[in-house]
Design a protein around this motif. Structure first.
Motif, PDB file in Angstrom:
ATOM      1  N   LEU A   1      -4.970 -25.616  18.253  1.00 10.53           N
ATOM      2  CA  LEU A   1      -6.379 -25.351  19.169  1.00 10.53           C
ATOM      3  C   LEU A   1      -6.426 -26.423  19.814  1.00 10.53           C
ATOM      4  O   LEU A   1      -6.162 -27.771  19.512  1.00 10.53           O
ATOM      5  CB  LEU A   1      -7.283 -25.308  18.112  1.00 10.53           C
ATOM      6  CG  LEU A   1      -8.211 -26.831  18.004  1.00 10.53           C
ATOM      7  CD1 LEU A   1      -8.921 -27.009  19.038  1.00 10.53           C
ATOM      8  CD2 LEU A   1      -8.991 -26.573  16.649  1.00 10.53           C
TER       9      LEU A   1
ATOM     10  N   VAL B   1      -6.651 -28.500  23.982  1.00  6.34           N
ATOM     11  CA  VAL B   1      -6.816 -28.614  25.281  1.00  6.34           C
ATOM     12  C   VAL B   1      -6.176 -30.092  25.196  1.00  6.34           C
ATOM     13  O   VAL B   1      -6.647 -31.005  24.889  1.00  6.34           O
ATOM     14  CB  VAL B   1      -8.056 -29.033  26.058  1.00  6.34           C
ATOM     15  CG1 VAL B   1      -7.804 -28.975  27.433  1.00  6.34           C
ATOM     16  CG2 VAL B   1      -8.850 -27.686  25.729  1.00  6.34           C
TER      17      VAL B   1
ATOM     18  N   THR C   1      -5.796 -16.338  22.631  1.00  6.21           N
ATOM     19  CA  THR C   1      -5.318 -17.637  22.778  1.00  6.21           C
ATOM     20  C   THR C   1      -5.205 -17.897  24.323  1.00  6.21           C
ATOM     21  O   THR C   1      -4.450 -17.196  24.868  1.00  6.21           O
ATOM     22  CB  THR C   1      -4.067 -17.915  22.119  1.00  6.21           C
ATOM     23  OG1 THR C   1      -4.572 -17.560  20.672  1.00  6.21           O
ATOM     24  CG2 THR C   1      -3.647 -19.210  22.008  1.00  6.21           C
TER      25      THR C   1
ATOM     26  N   THR D   1      -5.867 -27.996  33.175  1.00 10.75           N
ATOM     27  CA  THR D   1      -6.774 -28.162  31.943  1.00 10.75           C
ATOM     28  C   THR D   1      -7.916 -27.410  31.935  1.00 10.75           C
ATOM     29  O   THR D   1      -9.156 -27.803  31.236  1.00 10.75           O
ATOM     30  CB  THR D   1      -7.132 -29.599  31.462  1.00 10.75           C
ATOM     31  OG1 THR D   1      -7.693 -30.283  32.628  1.00 10.75           O
ATOM     32  CG2 THR D   1      -5.773 -30.250  31.319  1.00 10.75           C
ATOM     33  N   ASN D   2      -8.086 -26.403  32.820  1.00 11.53           N
ATOM     34  CA  ASN D   2      -9.328 -25.580  32.881  1.00 11.53           C
ATOM     35  C   ASN D   2     -10.548 -26.443  33.391  1.00 11.53           C
ATOM     36  O   ASN D   2     -11.698 -26.139  32.890  1.00 11.53           O
ATOM     37  CB  ASN D   2      -9.630 -24.714  31.741  1.00 11.53           C
ATOM     38  CG  ASN D   2     -10.608 -23.537  31.674  1.00 11.53           C
ATOM     39  OD1 ASN D   2     -10.429 -22.813  32.693  1.00 11.53           O
ATOM     40  ND2 ASN D   2     -11.353 -23.209  30.632  1.00 11.53           N
TER      41      ASN D   2
ATOM     42  N   TYR E   1      -3.139 -27.216  27.538  1.00 11.68           N
ATOM     43  CA  TYR E   1      -4.633 -26.818  27.264  1.00 11.68           C
ATOM     44  C   TYR E   1      -4.519 -25.657  26.248  1.00 11.68           C
ATOM     45  O   TYR E   1      -3.713 -24.623  26.252  1.00 11.68           O
ATOM     46  CB  TYR E   1      -5.023 -26.266  28.675  1.00 11.68           C
ATOM     47  CG  TYR E   1      -6.387 -25.350  28.538  1.00 11.68           C
ATOM     48  CD1 TYR E   1      -7.599 -26.170  28.569  1.00 11.68           C
ATOM     49  CD2 TYR E   1      -6.487 -24.028  28.367  1.00 11.68           C
ATOM     50  CE1 TYR E   1      -8.430 -25.433  28.499  1.00 11.68           C
ATOM     51  CE2 TYR E   1      -7.431 -23.331  28.065  1.00 11.68           C
ATOM     52  CZ  TYR E   1      -8.689 -24.091  27.946  1.00 11.68           C
ATOM     53  OH  TYR E   1      -9.930 -23.570  28.075  1.00 11.68           O
TER      54      TYR E   1
ATOM     55  N   LYS F   1      -7.361 -22.858  23.906  1.00  8.61           N
ATOM     56  CA  LYS F   1      -8.705 -22.264  23.645  1.00  8.61           C
ATOM     57  C   LYS F   1      -8.525 -21.410  22.556  1.00  8.61           C
ATOM     58  O   LYS F   1      -7.810 -20.303  23.066  1.00  8.61           O
ATOM     59  CB  LYS F   1      -9.443 -21.944  24.769  1.00  8.61           C
ATOM     60  CG  LYS F   1     -10.798 -21.612  24.255  1.00  8.61           C
ATOM     61  CD  LYS F   1     -11.615 -21.308  25.586  1.00  8.61           C
ATOM     62  CE  LYS F   1     -13.083 -20.889  24.987  1.00  8.61           C
ATOM     63  NZ  LYS F   1     -13.920 -20.642  26.363  1.00  8.61           N
TER      64      LYS F   1
ATOM     65  N   THR G   1      -9.619 -18.528  19.440  1.00  5.71           N
ATOM     66  CA  THR G   1     -10.714 -17.813  18.952  1.00  5.71           C
ATOM     67  C   THR G   1     -10.274 -17.735  17.148  1.00  5.71           C
ATOM     68  O   THR G   1      -9.062 -17.367  16.989  1.00  5.71           O
ATOM     69  CB  THR G   1     -10.732 -16.371  19.640  1.00  5.71           C
ATOM     70  OG1 THR G   1     -10.940 -16.584  20.895  1.00  5.71           O
ATOM     71  CG2 THR G   1     -11.737 -15.473  18.959  1.00  5.71           C
TER      72      THR G   1
ATOM     73  N   THR H   1     -12.415 -22.949  18.855  1.00  4.16           N
ATOM     74  CA  THR H   1     -12.281 -24.306  19.188  1.00  4.16           C
ATOM     75  C   THR H   1     -11.598 -24.605  20.632  1.00  4.16           C
ATOM     76  O   THR H   1     -10.728 -23.773  21.104  1.00  4.16           O
ATOM     77  CB  THR H   1     -11.189 -24.918  18.226  1.00  4.16           C
ATOM     78  OG1 THR H   1     -11.896 -24.585  17.042  1.00  4.16           O
ATOM     79  CG2 THR H   1     -11.090 -26.578  18.097  1.00  4.16           C
ATOM     80  N   GLU H   2     -12.172 -25.881  21.172  1.00  2.05           N
ATOM     81  CA  GLU H   2     -11.622 -26.104  22.456  1.00  2.05           C
ATOM     82  C   GLU H   2     -11.133 -27.600  22.426  1.00  2.05           C
ATOM     83  O   GLU H   2     -12.110 -28.460  21.777  1.00  2.05           O
ATOM     84  CB  GLU H   2     -12.149 -25.735  23.581  1.00  2.05           C
ATOM     85  CG  GLU H   2     -11.561 -25.946  24.897  1.00  2.05           C
ATOM     86  CD  GLU H   2     -12.425 -25.247  26.026  1.00  2.05           C
ATOM     87  OE1 GLU H   2     -12.018 -24.812  27.073  1.00  2.05           O
ATOM     88  OE2 GLU H   2     -13.795 -25.405  25.997  1.00  2.05           O
TER      89      GLU H   2
END
Length: 429
Positions: free
Chosen positions: A8, A10, A145, A199-200, A223, A225, A227, A379-380
Motif C-alpha cells: 500500500l 505512495v 489498486t 505521485t497523484n 505511488y 493506493k 482498497t 490506505t494511501e
C-alpha cells in the motif's frame, strides 16, 4: 518466485543531489542522454516468467528491518520508512559506484550484484501492472489498486556523464536522463511538477531550490493506493482509548470488523494480515510492549512469522485510523548497517557516474520524508528519499480478539514478491 506480500503506498523516492565546487555553463532545456530502451515485460511474461532473485528480496527486507530498528532506538514518534524506496535509490547508485564503495553497498543491501538490476527491473514491471482495471464481482471493471513507478535522472548541463551509467538507468529502471540548468530557479518547478504528476499530486514542493553548483538528481517515484478486500464499516468506528508507551492514554477513532484473515500467534505477539487486492498490511501487536519485542531475538524473525500465518475465519479486529508524516535523516542509520564509504569525501568512489577529477563525488546527505493515511476504505502512503552528493575537493480455532490499543508495528508487503514496501511503528495514532 511467488510469495505473499503487501503493498500500500505512495512512494516517491528522490535520489541524489550532487553538489560540486565546479562551475559550468548550462541551458534550461532538457535533452535526453540515452537512446537505450527499457526492458519492458508483457502481461503474460509478468504472470508466467517473472524472475526475481529471492536473495535480493530477503536482503531488501532485512535492511529495512535493521534501519527501522535503528530509527526506533532514537525516536518516540510514529515511524514510517520505505525499504523499497531506499533500496531502489541505492540500487541505482550502485551502477555509479566502484571498488570498495560498491562492495560496501552490496554487502549492506545483502544483495547479489549479478542479479540486482534485473531484480528491480522485474519489480518495476510487476508493480506497474497492478493498475489495470478488473472485475472484482460487481460486474463492472474498476481499479482496486493504483500503482505507478517512475524514474528520472537530471544532470547539470556541461557535466560529462558516463554513458554506461545513464544507459543502465534507462534499461533497468526506465529512467530518462536529461540535461538541465540548475542555476535557473524554474528548474526546480519543472522537477517538482514531474514528481507531483507521478505521485497523484500528493508530494509537492519536494525540491526547495537548485543551485548552480548542483551536478545531478536521480528521482524515483512509487505511488500506491490500495482498497481493503474487506472494508471496515464506517458506522462501527468509535472513540476508544489507545494506551501509550509512557503509561498515558489517548482517545482515537477505532475501527472494528469481524473478518477471516491470515493470523499468527505465539507467546510474544499476534499478527493479522489485512488484505488489499494486490498487497497485505501485516500488523504485529506485541503481547507485552513494543520496545521489548524489538530488542528481542524474535524481531529478526518477523518475515518467518508472517510466512507462518494461517487463515482464521473469526477474528474481531480493532484497528485505529491513523494519518501522519515524518522526516528521517538516514546517514547514521546506513552507517550502522555498514554503508559508510559513500559518505567519506576521500574514500567514496562514484566515478562511474562522472569523472570529476581532481575532485571527488561523495554522498553528503540521505533523508526520507513519508506520509500515510489509513481509514475504513483502504490506505494511501508516500515516501520521498533524497540522496544528496557533493563533489570534493499455530492458529487458534476459537474467536481471536486483535485489539490495537497500544503501540504496534506494521509491514506492507507486495503479495507477489514478498518485498517490504513500507514498515511503520504507530506509537500514537
Amino acid at each position: 518466485m511467488k510469495r505473499k506480500t503487501s503493498i500500500l503506498l505512495v512512494t516517491m523516492l528522490l535520489l541524489i543531489s550532487i553538489i560540486s565546487g565546479c562551475s559550468t555553463g548550462m541551458t534550461s532545456s532538457a535533452a535526453a542522454l540515452s537512446n537505450e530502451s527499457f526492458r519492458a515485460m508483457g502481461s503474460e511474461d509478468i504472470k508466467e516468467n517473472l524472475e526475481i532473485d529471492e536473495n535480493n528480496i530477503a536482503g531488501l527486507n532485512n535492511m529495512g528491518y535493521r534501519i527501522t530498528e535503528s530509527i526506533y532506538t532514537n525516536s518516540k514518534e510514529n515511524i514510517l520508512f520505505s525499504p523499497l524506496s531506499l533500496s531502489s535509490a541505492i540500487a541505482m547508485l550502485t551502477n555509479g559506484a566502484e571498488n570498495e564503495t560498491k562492495n560496501e553497498i552490496i554487502k549492506g543491501m545483502e544483495a547479489d550484484e549479478a542479479t540486482l538490476n534485473a531484480t528491480y527491473n522485474h519489480i518495476i514491471n510487476l508493480l506497474n501492472s497492478y493498475s489495470e482495471e478488473r472485475d472484482i464481482g460487481s460486474g463492472e471493471k474498476t481499479k482496486v489498486t493504483v500503482m505507478n513507478t517512475a524514474n528520472s535522472a537530471w544532470f547539470q548541463n556541461g557535466v560529462d556523464v558516463k554513458s554506461d551509467f545513464v544507459d543502465n538507468l534507462k534499461k533497468y529502471y526506465n529512467a530518462d536522463a536529461m540535461k538541465v540548468d540548475f542555476s535557473n530557479p524554474n528548474t526546480k518547478d519543472i522537477m517538482n511538477k514531474w514528481i507531483e504528476e507521478k505521485t497523484n499530486n500528493i508530494l509537492k514542493d519536494t525540491i526547495k531550490k537548485t543551485k548552480p553548483t548542483d551536478i545531478a538528481y536521480l528521482i524515483n517515484t512509487l505511488y500506491f493506493k490500495g482498497t481493503w478486500r474487506d472494508e471496515f464499516y464506517e458506522g462501527g468506528t468509535k472513540k476508544a482509548p489507545f494506551y501509550l508507551s509512557d503509561g498515558s492514554e489517548a482517545s482515537v477513532d477505532m475501527m472494528f470488523g469481524n473478518f477471516g484473515k491470515p493470523y499468527y500467534e505465539d507467546d510474544t505477539c499476534q499478527i493479522v494480515g489485512l488484505n488489499y487486492y494486490d498487497a497485505t498490511m501485516y500488523v504485529l501487536l506485541p503481547k507485552e510492549n513494543l520496545n521489548e519485542f524489538i530488542k528481542s531475538e524474535k524481531y529478526a524473525e518477523i518475515d518467518k512469522m508472517i510466512e507462518s500465518t494461517t487463515y482464521n475465519s473469526n477474528i474481531d479486529v480493532y484497528f485505529p485510523k491513523f494519518k501522519y508524516k515524518n522526516s528521517t535523516n538516514l546517514n547514521d542509520h546506513l552507517k550502522n548497517i555498514g554503508i559508510a564509504k559513500i559518505f567519506d569525501p576521500g574514500e567514496a568512489d562514484l566515478t562511474r557516474i562522472a569523472d570529476m577529477s581532481p575532485e571527488n563525488l561523495y554522498v553528503s546527505n540521505i533523508f526520507q520524508n513519508t506520509s500515510i493515511e489509513v481509514d475504513e476504505k483502504g490506505t494511501e502512503a508516500a515516501a520521498v528519499t533524497v540522496v544528496e552528493m557533493e563533489c570534493t575537493s499455530a492458529m487458534p480455532t476459537e474467536k481471536v480478539v486483535f485489539n490495537c490499543n497500544k503501540p504496534f508495528m506494521y509491514v506492507i508487503k507486495d503479495d507477489r514478491t514478498g518485498t517490504n514496501l513500507f514498515m511503520g511503528i504507530v506509537q500514537k495514532p
